[in-house]
Write a protein that holds these residues in place. Sequence first.
Motif, PDB file in Angstrom:
ATOM      1  N   VAL A  29      -4.008   5.486  -0.350  1.00 17.90           N
ATOM      2  CA  VAL A  29      -2.747   4.843  -0.002  1.00 17.90           C
ATOM      3  C   VAL A  29      -2.984   3.404   0.431  1.00 17.90           C
ATOM      4  O   VAL A  29      -2.212   2.500   0.083  1.00 17.90           O
ATOM      5  CB  VAL A  29      -2.034   5.644   1.104  1.00 17.90           C
ATOM      6  CG1 VAL A  29      -0.807   4.889   1.609  1.00 17.90           C
ATOM      7  CG2 VAL A  29      -1.636   7.018   0.588  1.00 17.90           C
ATOM      8  N   GLU A  30      -4.036   3.172   1.168  1.00 20.07           N
ATOM      9  CA  GLU A  30      -4.362   1.820   1.595  1.00 20.07           C
ATOM     10  C   GLU A  30      -4.691   0.933   0.400  1.00 20.07           C
ATOM     11  O   GLU A  30      -4.292  -0.236   0.337  1.00 20.07           O
ATOM     12  CB  GLU A  30      -5.544   1.842   2.563  1.00 20.07           C
ATOM     13  CG  GLU A  30      -6.062   0.466   2.978  1.00 20.07           C
ATOM     14  CD  GLU A  30      -5.021  -0.395   3.671  1.00 20.07           C
ATOM     15  OE1 GLU A  30      -5.190  -1.629   3.706  1.00 20.07           O
ATOM     16  OE2 GLU A  30      -4.019   0.153   4.196  1.00 20.07           O
ATOM     17  N   LEU A  61      -3.449   4.991  -9.625  1.00 21.17           N
ATOM     18  CA  LEU A  61      -3.181   5.373  -8.238  1.00 21.17           C
ATOM     19  C   LEU A  61      -2.041   6.388  -8.131  1.00 21.17           C
ATOM     20  O   LEU A  61      -2.076   7.281  -7.282  1.00 21.17           O
ATOM     21  CB  LEU A  61      -2.854   4.134  -7.413  1.00 21.17           C
ATOM     22  CG  LEU A  61      -4.037   3.285  -6.957  1.00 21.17           C
ATOM     23  CD1 LEU A  61      -3.548   1.990  -6.348  1.00 21.17           C
ATOM     24  CD2 LEU A  61      -4.896   4.054  -5.962  1.00 21.17           C
ATOM     25  N   MET A  62      -1.026   6.254  -8.960  1.00 28.31           N
ATOM     26  CA  MET A  62       0.142   7.121  -8.843  1.00 28.31           C
ATOM     27  C   MET A  62      -0.183   8.584  -9.121  1.00 28.31           C
ATOM     28  O   MET A  62       0.557   9.479  -8.714  1.00 28.31           O
ATOM     29  CB  MET A  62       1.256   6.639  -9.776  1.00 28.31           C
ATOM     30  CG  MET A  62       2.000   5.432  -9.248  1.00 28.31           C
ATOM     31  SD  MET A  62       3.520   5.096 -10.145  1.00 28.31           S
ATOM     32  CE  MET A  62       2.899   4.755 -11.788  1.00 28.31           C
ATOM     33  N   SER A  68       5.735  10.103  -0.548  1.00 26.19           N
ATOM     34  CA  SER A  68       6.171   8.982   0.305  1.00 26.19           C
ATOM     35  C   SER A  68       5.546   7.671  -0.153  1.00 26.19           C
ATOM     36  O   SER A  68       6.205   6.623  -0.120  1.00 26.19           O
ATOM     37  CB  SER A  68       5.816   9.250   1.764  1.00 26.19           C
ATOM     38  OG  SER A  68       4.409   9.423   1.919  1.00 26.19           O
ATOM     39  N   ALA A  69       4.305   7.714  -0.615  1.00 20.93           N
ATOM     40  CA  ALA A  69       3.648   6.492  -1.090  1.00 20.93           C
ATOM     41  C   ALA A  69       4.244   6.036  -2.419  1.00 20.93           C
ATOM     42  O   ALA A  69       4.415   4.828  -2.649  1.00 20.93           O
ATOM     43  CB  ALA A  69       2.149   6.732  -1.238  1.00 20.93           C
ATOM     44  N   ARG A  70       4.567   6.976  -3.298  1.00 24.03           N
ATOM     45  CA  ARG A  70       5.208   6.606  -4.567  1.00 24.03           C
ATOM     46  C   ARG A  70       6.594   6.021  -4.315  1.00 24.03           C
ATOM     47  O   ARG A  70       7.012   5.069  -4.971  1.00 24.03           O
ATOM     48  CB  ARG A  70       5.315   7.810  -5.503  1.00 24.03           C
ATOM     49  CG  ARG A  70       3.992   8.355  -5.973  1.00 24.03           C
ATOM     50  CD  ARG A  70       4.118   9.155  -7.268  1.00 24.03           C
ATOM     51  NE  ARG A  70       5.185  10.139  -7.253  1.00 24.03           N
ATOM     52  CZ  ARG A  70       5.092  11.354  -6.711  1.00 24.03           C
ATOM     53  NH1 ARG A  70       3.974  11.715  -6.096  1.00 24.03           N
ATOM     54  NH2 ARG A  70       6.105  12.199  -6.765  1.00 24.03           N
ATOM     55  N   ALA A  71       7.304   6.605  -3.364  1.00 31.05           N
ATOM     56  CA  ALA A  71       8.640   6.097  -3.034  1.00 31.05           C
ATOM     57  C   ALA A  71       8.558   4.677  -2.478  1.00 31.05           C
ATOM     58  O   ALA A  71       9.395   3.821  -2.807  1.00 31.05           O
ATOM     59  CB  ALA A  71       9.321   7.030  -2.039  1.00 31.05           C
ATOM     60  N   LEU A  72       7.562   4.417  -1.641  1.00 26.48           N
ATOM     61  CA  LEU A  72       7.385   3.075  -1.101  1.00 26.48           C
ATOM     62  C   LEU A  72       7.066   2.081  -2.215  1.00 26.48           C
ATOM     63  O   LEU A  72       7.605   0.961  -2.245  1.00 26.48           O
ATOM     64  CB  LEU A  72       6.268   3.075  -0.057  1.00 26.48           C
ATOM     65  CG  LEU A  72       5.955   1.718   0.594  1.00 26.48           C
ATOM     66  CD1 LEU A  72       7.176   1.176   1.327  1.00 26.48           C
ATOM     67  CD2 LEU A  72       4.761   1.852   1.547  1.00 26.48           C
ATOM     68  N   LEU A  73       6.220   2.490  -3.137  1.00 22.46           N
ATOM     69  CA  LEU A  73       5.889   1.635  -4.277  1.00 22.46           C
ATOM     70  C   LEU A  73       7.143   1.325  -5.095  1.00 22.46           C
ATOM     71  O   LEU A  73       7.387   0.172  -5.480  1.00 22.46           O
ATOM     72  CB  LEU A  73       4.844   2.319  -5.153  1.00 22.46           C
ATOM     73  CG  LEU A  73       4.445   1.574  -6.428  1.00 22.46           C
ATOM     74  CD1 LEU A  73       3.755   0.252  -6.089  1.00 22.46           C
ATOM     75  CD2 LEU A  73       3.544   2.446  -7.310  1.00 22.46           C
ATOM     76  N   ALA A  74       7.954   2.341  -5.355  1.00 24.00           N
ATOM     77  CA  ALA A  74       9.182   2.154  -6.134  1.00 24.00           C
ATOM     78  C   ALA A  74      10.122   1.174  -5.449  1.00 24.00           C
ATOM     79  O   ALA A  74      10.701   0.283  -6.083  1.00 24.00           O
ATOM     80  CB  ALA A  74       9.875   3.497  -6.343  1.00 24.00           C
ATOM     81  N   ASN A  75      10.288   1.309  -4.151  1.00 20.89           N
ATOM     82  CA  ASN A  75      11.177   0.415  -3.408  1.00 20.89           C
ATOM     83  C   ASN A  75      10.678  -1.021  -3.412  1.00 20.89           C
ATOM     84  O   ASN A  75      11.472  -1.962  -3.489  1.00 20.89           O
ATOM     85  CB  ASN A  75      11.338   0.916  -1.973  1.00 20.89           C
ATOM     86  CG  ASN A  75      12.413   1.982  -1.839  1.00 20.89           C
ATOM     87  OD1 ASN A  75      13.598   1.695  -1.895  1.00 20.89           O
ATOM     88  ND2 ASN A  75      11.981   3.226  -1.685  1.00 20.89           N
ATOM     89  N   ARG A  76       9.366  -1.210  -3.345  1.00 22.62           N
ATOM     90  CA  ARG A  76       8.817  -2.566  -3.295  1.00 22.62           C
ATOM     91  C   ARG A  76       8.870  -3.253  -4.659  1.00 22.62           C
ATOM     92  O   ARG A  76       8.997  -4.477  -4.744  1.00 22.62           O
ATOM     93  CB  ARG A  76       7.384  -2.526  -2.781  1.00 22.62           C
ATOM     94  CG  ARG A  76       7.258  -2.023  -1.353  1.00 22.62           C
ATOM     95  CD  ARG A  76       5.846  -2.184  -0.824  1.00 22.62           C
ATOM     96  NE  ARG A  76       5.531  -3.600  -0.582  1.00 22.62           N
ATOM     97  CZ  ARG A  76       4.322  -4.048  -0.244  1.00 22.62           C
ATOM     98  NH1 ARG A  76       3.313  -3.199  -0.116  1.00 22.62           N
ATOM     99  NH2 ARG A  76       4.123  -5.339  -0.047  1.00 22.62           N
TER     100      ARG A  76
END
Length: 368
Positions: A29-30, A61-62, A68-76
Motif C-alpha cells: 500500500v505504501e 499493484l492493484m 480500501s486502497a483500490r478505492a483511494l487510488l480510484a478517487n485520486r
Amino acid sequence: MNSKPADAPENLLDELQTTLAHGTVARRVETLRRVTDLFLGGAVDYSDEQIGLFDDVFNCLMEHIETSARALLANRLAAIDTAPPQTMRALAFDDLIEVAGPVLAQSVRLDDETLIETARSKSQAHLMAISTRKVLSGAVTDVLVLRGNDDVIQSTVNNPGAEFTERGFTRLVNRAEGDDNLATCVGLRPTIPRHLYLKLLAKASDTVRQRLEAANPRQAKEVPTAVREATRRARSAPGAFTRDTAIAHALIKSLYEDGRLDEFQLASFAEAGKFDETNASIAALANVTVSIAENMMIETRAEGVMILAKVSGLSWSTVRSIINLRDEISGGEPTDLPACKDTYERLRPSTAQQVLRFHRMQQSAPAA
C-alpha cells in the motif's frame, strides 16, 4: 521537466517487483501511495510512453491490494485527464462500487465502448455513477434507459449533458406513463422528437401538462390542455418543435413545391427511419396539415396511417414501410401486417376521404 521524474517509474518498477515478492500488505500500500504521488506530481507533462509505465505499475499493484486502497487510488485518479487508461478501465470494471464509482462518474479516459460494456454487465449502482457524467452520448444513454431502475432513469433524464436517441426517447415516453415526475422531465428535454412529445402529452396527467405549461409560460396557450383517451385528439404545440423537425418540414415543403415529392421519396424516408420527413411527406400528399397527419400517425392502431395512405394513393409496400417505422419507434407489439394489408386493400378511397374530413373537423374544433 527534469530527468528524475522520468526515470522514477522504472526505478519504482524494480522496487515493485521486490515488494510484490517479499513485501507485506502495508508495504504494498505504501508503494502504491508513492507511485500515485509521483504520477500526480507530473501528470500534465508525462509522455504517452511514461504514462504507459505507470499503467504497468498500477496494474501490478492493484492485483495485490485490498479494497480500501483500490478505492483511494480510484478517487485520486478519477479526475485526472491523463490518468493511465488501462488502470482506469480496470477500476471501472471493479465489482465494488466504492472502487468503480468515482471513475465511472468522472474519468474522461473511459470511452463509450467501455461505458456501454460496464452498463450492460454491472450493478444499478454502477449505472447510477455513469448517469452522473458531465457528458453522455446517445449510445450510452440507450443502455442506461434500457437497464436502469427508476433512480437511474431519473438521474439520466435530469443530466443536462445527456443526449438521447429516438429509441431512447421512445423508451422514456413509455416508461413515464403513470410517473408524473419522469413525464415532466422527459417533456422538458429540448430535443425530444415532436411525435413523441405529442404521445407523451396524450398519456400525461393534468399535473404534468400544467407543469409543462408553467415551464413554458410564453407558449402556455399552445400546449395541449385537453388530451384524454386518444392520441389523435392532441393539439400541436409549437414549443415541441425541435430544430431537426423544423429542418425536415422545410425540406419536404421544398420538395413538394418543386414537384419532386412522390411515393418513392416517401418510401425512402420511411425505410430510413426518418419519422419527421415521412410524416410531413404523407401530409403533403394527402393534402392535410402536418399536425393532422401527426395525430393520425401516432395513434395506437395503424388505421390512421392507412387512411392517409389510401387518400394519397400509396401502394401497400409503402404503407408497410410506414407501419414498420411506427413499430420501431413505438417499442410496442408489432402490427399484424397481413390483417392490415387485407384492410388496406378493401378500404375505398371515398371512405378514406370521409374519415379524413372527420379528422379535419376534429382538429379545428375548440379544446374542451
